[in-house]
Scaffold this active site. Structure first.
Site, PDB file in Angstrom:
ATOM      1  N   CYS A 156      -8.265 -15.971  -7.184  1.00 26.83           N
ATOM      2  CA  CYS A 156     -10.107 -16.258  -6.090  1.00 26.83           C
ATOM      3  C   CYS A 156     -11.006 -16.304  -6.937  1.00 26.83           C
ATOM      4  CB  CYS A 156     -10.054 -14.284  -6.147  1.00 26.83           C
ATOM      5  SG  CYS A 156      -9.217 -13.231  -4.585  1.00 26.83           S
TER       6      CYS A 156
HETATM    7  N1  CO8 Z   1      -4.882   3.757   6.869  1.00 33.12           N
HETATM    8  C1  CO8 Z   1      -5.166   4.740   6.179  1.00 33.12           C
HETATM    9  N2  CO8 Z   1      -5.367   5.393   5.264  1.00 33.12           N
HETATM   10  C2  CO8 Z   1      -5.150   4.253   4.518  1.00 33.12           C
HETATM   11  C3  CO8 Z   1      -5.074   3.117   4.198  1.00 33.12           C
HETATM   12  C4  CO8 Z   1      -4.698   2.305   5.589  1.00 33.12           C
HETATM   13  N3  CO8 Z   1      -3.978   1.467   6.178  1.00 33.12           N
HETATM   14  N4  CO8 Z   1      -5.064   2.821   3.203  1.00 33.12           N
HETATM   15  C5  CO8 Z   1      -5.664   3.655   2.123  1.00 33.12           C
HETATM   16  N5  CO8 Z   1      -5.712   4.597   2.812  1.00 33.12           N
HETATM   17  C6  CO8 Z   1      -6.106   5.385   1.695  1.00 33.12           C
HETATM   18  C7  CO8 Z   1      -5.028   6.247   0.906  1.00 33.12           C
HETATM   19  O1  CO8 Z   1      -4.250   6.475   0.825  1.00 33.12           O
HETATM   20  C8  CO8 Z   1      -6.196   7.313   0.080  1.00 33.12           C
HETATM   21  O2  CO8 Z   1      -5.753   8.709   0.730  1.00 33.12           O
HETATM   22  P1  CO8 Z   1      -6.325   9.785   0.074  1.00 33.12           P
HETATM   23  O3  CO8 Z   1      -7.793   9.620  -0.512  1.00 33.12           O
HETATM   24  O4  CO8 Z   1      -5.566  10.708   0.150  1.00 33.12           O
HETATM   25  O5  CO8 Z   1      -5.708   9.472  -1.973  1.00 33.12           O
HETATM   26  C9  CO8 Z   1      -7.471   6.870   0.924  1.00 33.12           C
HETATM   27  O6  CO8 Z   1      -7.126   5.900   2.039  1.00 33.12           O
HETATM   28  C10 CO8 Z   1      -8.539   5.965   0.743  1.00 33.12           C
HETATM   29  O7  CO8 Z   1      -7.633   5.182  -0.142  1.00 33.12           O
HETATM   30  P2  CO8 Z   1      -8.281   4.218  -1.558  1.00 33.12           P
HETATM   31  O8  CO8 Z   1      -8.976   4.778  -2.602  1.00 33.12           O
HETATM   32  O9  CO8 Z   1      -7.118   2.557  -1.390  1.00 33.12           O
HETATM   33  O10 CO8 Z   1      -9.834   3.211  -0.737  1.00 33.12           O
HETATM   34  P3  CO8 Z   1     -10.469   2.488  -1.089  1.00 33.12           P
HETATM   35  O11 CO8 Z   1     -12.295   2.699  -0.601  1.00 33.12           O
HETATM   36  O12 CO8 Z   1     -10.789   2.074  -2.816  1.00 33.12           O
HETATM   37  O13 CO8 Z   1     -10.943   0.460  -0.740  1.00 33.12           O
HETATM   38  C11 CO8 Z   1      -9.854  -1.312  -1.084  1.00 33.12           C
HETATM   39  C12 CO8 Z   1      -9.477   0.339  -0.221  1.00 33.12           C
HETATM   40  C13 CO8 Z   1     -11.025  -1.963   0.564  1.00 33.12           C
HETATM   41  C14 CO8 Z   1      -8.497  -2.200  -1.140  1.00 33.12           C
HETATM   42  C15 CO8 Z   1     -11.293  -1.183  -1.696  1.00 33.12           C
HETATM   43  O14 CO8 Z   1     -10.986  -0.727  -2.961  1.00 33.12           O
HETATM   44  C16 CO8 Z   1     -11.608  -2.442  -2.308  1.00 33.12           C
HETATM   45  O15 CO8 Z   1     -11.812  -3.624  -1.497  1.00 33.12           O
HETATM   46  N6  CO8 Z   1     -11.632  -3.508  -3.492  1.00 33.12           N
HETATM   47  C17 CO8 Z   1     -11.263  -3.917  -3.742  1.00 33.12           C
HETATM   48  C18 CO8 Z   1     -10.761  -4.786  -4.095  1.00 33.12           C
HETATM   49  C19 CO8 Z   1     -11.151  -6.633  -3.998  1.00 33.12           C
HETATM   50  O16 CO8 Z   1     -11.570  -6.943  -4.373  1.00 33.12           O
HETATM   51  N7  CO8 Z   1     -10.161  -7.089  -4.595  1.00 33.12           N
HETATM   52  C20 CO8 Z   1      -9.543  -8.596  -5.469  1.00 33.12           C
HETATM   53  C21 CO8 Z   1      -7.979  -8.926  -4.838  1.00 33.12           C
HETATM   54  S1  CO8 Z   1      -7.889 -10.475  -4.150  1.00 33.12           S
HETATM   55  C22 CO8 Z   1      -7.950 -11.450  -5.366  1.00 33.12           C
HETATM   56  O17 CO8 Z   1      -8.332 -11.485  -6.231  1.00 33.12           O
HETATM   57  C23 CO8 Z   1      -6.644 -12.566  -5.268  1.00 33.12           C
HETATM   58  C24 CO8 Z   1      -5.514 -12.183  -5.625  1.00 33.12           C
HETATM   59  C25 CO8 Z   1      -4.644 -13.323  -5.785  1.00 33.12           C
HETATM   60  C26 CO8 Z   1      -3.649 -13.674  -3.631  1.00 33.12           C
HETATM   61  C27 CO8 Z   1      -3.061 -13.817  -3.784  1.00 33.12           C
HETATM   62  C28 CO8 Z   1      -2.973 -13.443  -2.479  1.00 33.12           C
HETATM   63  C29 CO8 Z   1      -2.220 -12.976  -2.130  1.00 33.12           C
END
Ligand code: CO8
Length: 375
Positions: A156
């Site tokens: 990123c």
């Molecule tokens: N629909 C419904 N429910 C869902 C879904 C969904 N799609 N997904 C997860 N849930 C559920 C989970 O199972 C969980 O349920 P439970 O509480 O029962 O266990 C609940 O929702 C909460 O899940 P999370 O804890 O995962 O949810 P968050 O509130 O943490 O949100 C995010 C998830 C949006 C992913 C968030 O954590 C986030 O944005 N974090 C930061 C991520 C970030 O910035 N990453 C950077 C990565 S990108 C990068 O660096 C580039 C890499 C190289 C690129 C390569 C190209 C592919």
């Protein structure tokens, strides 16, 4: 050291769009098919059923509303769940080159430059479509640029690290005018079959022209006042695919770790403080108070993450124009996100306005570029 300006930017936006509703419909159809195929194991308690995704969750957790992609049909096909891209002949432009030419043409036009003015091409992206020859050299050839080109990858933060590399080469005098491009086909590496992350990414390409200040003629110029890069090893965002794949046991199997994997919660918690502290320290070292910043063009991964960083840096909730988000339209486009935000949200700034471009992501990696409008 010679002063450097950003004199042009360009964005290539793929035409095809996937809304959250379309994405969720396809994912749920896929999940139903998998669950039906494994109905017996699920009934016996030997396997967990795949849960449905939801539009409400996606928007609330990320702020993303839609994403642009190079191929929509393959991604939305519940029997496929990844893009379907045409195999190119070796003697025709690759897909990354094609995207880069479109973005670069816009950046060169804004900068008022021709291919003959450019002396280096940097292709900075999270993934490159082949190992060699470098994509940058293919772009250089396609545009008719003399000099040299090279690829780099800091996930990123590829674009901000690319801006630092370009600015340093111009400052030192080894180059005068550099084209830096970021063709990001994130759809190729995203695991569309995993509901925890299937909504995260989109495709795009950005381009930036940087040049020595005295030769710039563009009516939009931002001087690069300072850059700072930081990396800190973490496995919380990882992809194990690589050139040794076929040499390893089960190397060619359809393995989850051959696509993007992350522990999103941990990334959120660990990266936010690193980024806000680094921005504050960098500004202090440059004798810039946070309240002197007119704009923050942040990495576009998650709206709450950006809100958090903005509050930490400014000490108050930023106005939307102070910290523009584009992730609702593009999703996370890896290194291109902060550059799209910059390219689409700088025209209104007055001369002498200060701003910061900041990326963060896998590595972990963080990149800052502090700029001042000078024309
Ligand atoms: N629909 C419904 N429910 C869902 C879904 C969904 N799609 N997904 C997860 N849930 C559920 C989970 O199972 C969980 O349920 P439970 O509480 O029962 O266990 C609940 O929702 C909460 O899940 P999370 O804890 O995962 O949810 P968050 O509130 O943490 O949100 C995010 C998830 C949006 C992913 C968030 O954590 C986030 O944005 N974090 C930061 C991520 C970030 O910035 N990453 C950077 C990565 S990108 C990068 O660096 C580039 C890499 C190289 C690129 C390569 C190209 C592919």
């Amino acid at each position: 050291m010679r002063p450097v300006v950003i004199s042009g930017t360009g964005v290539f936006t793929p035409q095809e769009v996937i809304t959250n509703a379309e994405l969720v419909e396809a994912f749920n159809a896929y999940a139903d098919k998998v669950n039906a195929r494994h109905a017996k194991e699920i009934e016996n308690g030997d396997r967990e059923p795949l849960a449905h995704s939801s539009e409400e969750f996606i928007f609330k957790a990320s702020g993303i509303e839609r994403r642009h992609v190079m191929d929509k049909s393959g991604v939305l096909d519940p029997d496929r769940m990844y893009p379907s891209l045409r195999q190119r002949e070796d003697d025709e432009p690759g897909i990354m080159t094609e995207m880069a030419i479109a973005a670069a043409s816009a950046a060169l036009k804004q900068a008022g430059k021709h291919a003959s003015d450019i002396d280096a091409v940097i292709c900075a992206a999270s993934n490159h479509e082949r190992a060699y020859p470098a994509i940058a050299i293919e772009i250089q050839d396609a545009l008719g640029i003399d000099g040299f080109g090279f690829d780099m990858n800091v996930a990123c933060s590829s674009a901000t690290f690319g801006l630092q590399a370009a600015a340093d080469m111009i400052r030192s005098g080894s180059s005068n005018c550099i084209l830096m491009v970021n063709p990001e086909i994130c759809s190729g590496h995203l695991e569309w079959r995993d509901r925890d992350c299937h909504f995260i990414f989109g495709d795009v390409c950005t381009a930036v022209v940087l040049e020595e200040k005295s030769q710039a003629t563009s009516d939009t110029q931002f001087e690069v006042l300072a850059t700072r890069c930081l990396t800190k090893f973490s496995n919380n965002i990882r992809n194990n695919n690589g050139f040794l794949r076929r040499s390893r046991p089960a190397g060619t199997a359809d393995r989850r770790d051959m696509q993007f994997m992350q522990n999103g919660r941990k990334v959120f918690k660990e990266v936010v403080p690193i980024v806000s502290e680094m921005i504050l320290e960098h500004l202090a070292d440059e004798d810039i108070r946070p309240d002197q910043l007119s704009r923050m063009w942040l990495h576009q991964a998650n709206k709450s993450m950006n809100d958090f960083i903005g509050r930490k840096v400014l000490g108050r909730t930023p106005e939307s124009h102070e910290q523009p988000n584009i992730l609702q339209e593009y999703a996370n486009t890896s290194s291109a996100g902060s550059i799209i935000a910059f390219a689409q949200n700088h025209a209104d700034l007055e001369r002498d306005a200060l701003g910061i471009i900041c990326s963060f992501g896998a590595g972990y990696s963080v990149g800052n570029v502090i700029v001042k409008r000078v024309a």
